[in-house]
Design a protein around this motif. Sequence first.
Motif, PDB file in Angstrom:
ATOM      1  N   GLU A   1      33.698   6.913 -11.531  1.00 18.85           N
ATOM      2  CA  GLU A   1      33.066   7.100 -10.190  1.00 18.85           C
ATOM      3  C   GLU A   1      32.874   8.413  -9.678  1.00 18.85           C
ATOM      4  O   GLU A   1      31.773   8.845  -9.084  1.00 18.85           O
ATOM      5  CB  GLU A   1      33.705   6.217  -8.983  1.00 18.85           C
TER       6      GLU A   1
ATOM      7  N   HIS B   1      24.323   2.768  -9.926  1.00 20.71           N
ATOM      8  CA  HIS B   1      25.910   2.624  -9.923  1.00 20.71           C
ATOM      9  C   HIS B   1      25.891   2.879  -8.270  1.00 20.71           C
ATOM     10  O   HIS B   1      25.372   3.926  -7.701  1.00 20.71           O
ATOM     11  CB  HIS B   1      26.447   3.846 -10.534  1.00 20.71           C
TER      12      HIS B   1
ATOM     13  N   ASP C   1      24.598   6.267 -16.274  1.00 20.19           N
ATOM     14  CA  ASP C   1      26.004   5.927 -16.587  1.00 20.19           C
ATOM     15  C   ASP C   1      25.962   4.945 -17.788  1.00 20.19           C
ATOM     16  O   ASP C   1      25.223   3.784 -17.363  1.00 20.19           O
ATOM     17  CB  ASP C   1      26.798   5.650 -15.201  1.00 20.19           C
TER      18      ASP C   1
ATOM     19  N   ILE D   1      26.996   0.900 -15.832  1.00 21.78           N
ATOM     20  CA  ILE D   1      25.947   0.034 -14.986  1.00 21.78           C
ATOM     21  C   ILE D   1      24.267   0.147 -15.077  1.00 21.78           C
ATOM     22  O   ILE D   1      23.773  -0.608 -14.861  1.00 21.78           O
ATOM     23  CB  ILE D   1      26.317   0.346 -13.415  1.00 21.78           C
TER      24      ILE D   1
END
Length: 337
Positions: free
Chosen positions: A223, A246, A282, A285
């Motif tokens: 994250e 995301h 990413d 997601i």
Amino acid sequence: MPAALLLALSYYCLLRSAWKSGLLFASLVFLFRFEMSIFAVVVILAALRNRKFSSLPVVLIGPLTWFVFSWATRGKVFAFVNEFIAFSRFPKYIEGATWGHYFTSATDIFGTVQIGLLVILFVSDIVRRKMSNPILYGTVAYCFAINTFASSKEMNWTGSVGDLRYLVPVAPFVGILALNGLAVVVDALRKIPFSRFVPHILSAVIIYEAVVDVKPHHLSPFEQGVMKLAVEAASDTSNTPILSNHWAATFALLGNKRLADRVTVLSRDTLIKYPRAYILWDPLIANSPFSQQKLSYADVRNDSAVTIIDSIVVGQQTQFLFLKGPHKIRNPLTRGF
């Protein structure tokens, strides 16, 4: 947190023999943390034991709600089955958690004093050879166990990597057990001078820990990587859209509404729509059952209008920041976490 509230309400109704309400709240847990809908089984068994057969159909409301909305939005009768198992099909973006991960993190999730009081209660129960609150003990133990197995790097049967927030649903139950542990402490110290101040002091510490100190959610390296790339894209003052699926991309820019509004859905349609756009790709997601599956990583890399701007390596996964359209040429930078 919705699951935690519903479990607490269901348990309260169970204590008051409010069977339909208890079954309803336990049923709705399915919509938020379906692995914790196991508590509905507890309420069902209690209802059967008390011969409350007419109340049992209420427990179907949660699953039926998911079924109806899945059917309506997906257009397939059994779409909910795929949604139910979708996350287990994800590969772990890092290696996963150790067997003791949630036990060693328990104080971060629930608070040091809370866990200490729970342990005191458990030891007291063993000494007295009488298990108090077996339903609460069992539900907490189950939550620890199911999430340990799901996040285990050895078993590797879901995409979970041990996020601490997955144990939050049983936080109210840990709190109730801790309160009973506080009663054990107070009773043991009753004859000691100034012992009447002990519950007040411990209560104050518990409130402080619950509000300020516990960290049931932490930003993972994955994250954090998404956030860094989002901030880099937002540094472009030309108001260029940032395409990402995301949540952390928007989260990174919440301090400035104008920047946060630049983040929009990444899909084949949006990539075509914008002549110039940043693409935050990413591997978790960007292309998944939870977002979209028409635009692939290969599609982005093979687009002649798209150039790599930056990348970050997290474990064995790489996140990319691309730019579609005119830009100043510079060498891409690869970083690692």
